[in-house]
Design an enzyme around this catalytic site. Structure first.
Site, short mmCIF file in Angstrom:
data_model
loop_
_atom_site.label_atom_id
_atom_site.label_comp_id
_atom_site.label_asym_id
_atom_site.label_seq_id
_atom_site.Cartn_x
_atom_site.Cartn_y
_atom_site.Cartn_z
CB CYS A 1 -12.58 -4.89 21.68
SG CYS A 1 -13.88 -5.46 20.57
CB CYS B 1 -13.17 -11.01 18.13
SG CYS B 1 -12.77 -10.20 16.59
CB CYS C 1 -7.20 -8.37 18.91
SG CYS C 1 -7.69 -6.85 18.07
CB CYS D 1 -13.83 -3.11 15.24
SG CYS D 1 -12.19 -3.72 14.77
CD GLN E 1 1.42 -0.32 2.98
OE1 GLN E 1 1.40 -0.95 4.04
NE2 GLN E 1 2.15 -0.71 1.93
CD GLU F 1 1.50 -4.43 -8.78
OE1 GLU F 1 0.75 -5.43 -8.73
OE2 GLU F 1 2.36 -4.16 -7.90
CB CYS G 1 3.79 -7.15 5.67
SG CYS G 1 3.47 -8.33 4.34
#
Length: 416
Positions: A63, A75, A78, A152, A252, A299, A373
């Protein structure tokens, strides 16, 4: 600020190169192990000025926004695009292994499930209005500067090809500084404008509505959680169950990772008759598991609960799905409430599920699937379950945050 030359020994958990000096570690973004670099140093951080030697694992970024010299910093999205895939995969897997080791967990860790370019279906942009017009893009690391993006490579083609349309809608709202969350659904883009001071006035709502009417493939636009226009219900498909995503709702990051995590969960849970899904969201896993098991889905978010319940009631071929709205941080399921259930799946936010795991650890549920995560909070939660008599059968690292230091994981546990 001082200038010096350092040799990079390893990568830190955030993907920065780490050099070791007499006064402690120095963290150098975009440097790789084995490289010798001249840096401008401030305290324990360094900025690459030039290379003495480069690593064979250094590759040309895909990129243009990553940085024309291959050392990033433009950017802000990343941080590891300059790293060859085998070394990159090994680094992410090791982050998970190190987190487990920090809690004394020596579980088998599989090879990483890889992420690939053009898979990301959800992006968050920052927008700011300047004299030259609206600037929409990503925040440059460690600054308040918005870098306008034209491409992107991590984003899906269906999302990134509509950058112009997204900007038209954002421009129509008239706000000075806000966020734009864009999710690609099966029925079009879901666009959530957030952080709008005072919301949208009537004139701005009309402008956004008129912009959407002229554009194609826009499912919905919401502002601060309130629907402005909804040409189509923004739907996600969970093994044939079509679920409406609430405005700004969580999903996700990639469909591929989601499918793989669900497959790992189903394989471990097997023929369990009764399953509990904790932190169930809109039913990412609950609705898939309900193809074979009756499910209690718990939830806290009201809109997610309603979406899950509606989908469960209107999807054929599911076992019974019971939906409960409950804040599991403040009011976890107690040990006694797990009686009669064969398996539990939990997928909490980054903070993990410490209080809930303390109750679950005392239960007699035979199988658990833990999805996280955050490797550090996962390791903590697993240690609680291990202390309660569970064994960790396997841990699988999942990459759905391409070229970032973040790694997902699926851990399977058993008791008895």
């Amino acid at each position: 600020m001082s200038a010096q030359t350092v040799t990079i020994a390893s990568l830190g958990a955030k993907g920065d190169g780490v050099a070791h000096g007499a006064d402690g570690p120095v963290f150098v973004p975009f440097a790789l192990p084995g490289e010798t670099v001249s840096i401008a140093r401030v305290k324990n951080e360094g900025t690459i000025m030039s290379f003495g030697t480069t690593s064979p694992d250094r590759v040309q970024p895909l990129c243009k926004h990553f940085g024309p010299d291959g050392v990033g910093g433009v950017c802000g999205g990343c941080s590891l695009q300059h790293m060859a895939k085998p070394a990159y995969n090994g680094f992410k897997r090791q982050v998970l292994i190190d987190a487990l080791k920090s809690k004394g967990i020596a579980a088998p860790v599989g090879e990483i499930f890889e992420a690939h370019p053009h898979q990301r279906r959800r992006l968050v942009f920052t927008a700011r209005r300047r004299e030259q017009g609206l600037v929409m893009g990503f925040m440059q690391a460690e600054t308040h500067h918005v870098v306008p993006v034209e491409e992107c490579p991590i984003a899906s083609d269906g999302l990134i090809s509509r950058l112009d349309a997204i900007k038209i809608i954002a421009n129509a709202c008239g706000a000075e500084h806000f966020r734009i969350t864009v999710t690609e659904t099966t029925t079009g883009l879901d666009i959530s404008l957030d952080g709008l001071r005072g919301g949208l006035g009537d004139q701005e709502r009309r402008a956004v509505t008129n912009a959407v009417i002229r554009l194609k493939d826009i499912a919905r636009v919401s502002a601060n959680g309130e629907i402005v226009i909804e040409p189509h219900k923004p739907l996600l498909d969970f093994a044939g169950a079509r679920v409406m995503l609430p405005p700004g709702g969580f999903t996700q990051a990639t469909h591929e990772a989601e499918e793989h995590m669900a497959a790992l969960a189903r394989a471990h849970i097997g023929k369990a008759k009764k399953v509990v899904d904790l932190f169930a969201g809109v039913g990412t896993f609950a609705l898939r598991l309900a193809r074979a098991s009756s499910v209690l889905a718990v939830e806290s978010d009201e809109r997610a609960v309603k979406s899950l319940d509606f989908a469960a009631r209107n999807t054929q071929g599911l076992k019974p799905v019971t939906v409960e709205r409950r804040d599991l941080f403040r009011r976890p399921l107690m040990t006694s409430e797990f009686k009669g259930y064969d398996a539990v799946l939990f997928d909490p936010p980054r903070a993990g599920a410490e209080v809930q795991c303390a109750e679950l650890a005392k239960s007699q549920v035979k199988k658990i699937v833990a999805i996280s995560c955050n490797p550090l909070t996962l390791a903590r939660d697993l240690s609680i379950l291990i202390a309660g008599g569970y064994r960790v059968d396997h841990v699988t690292p999942i990459d759905q945050f391409l070229w970032s230091p973040h790694v997902e994981a699926v851990a399977t546990l058993s008791k008895g």
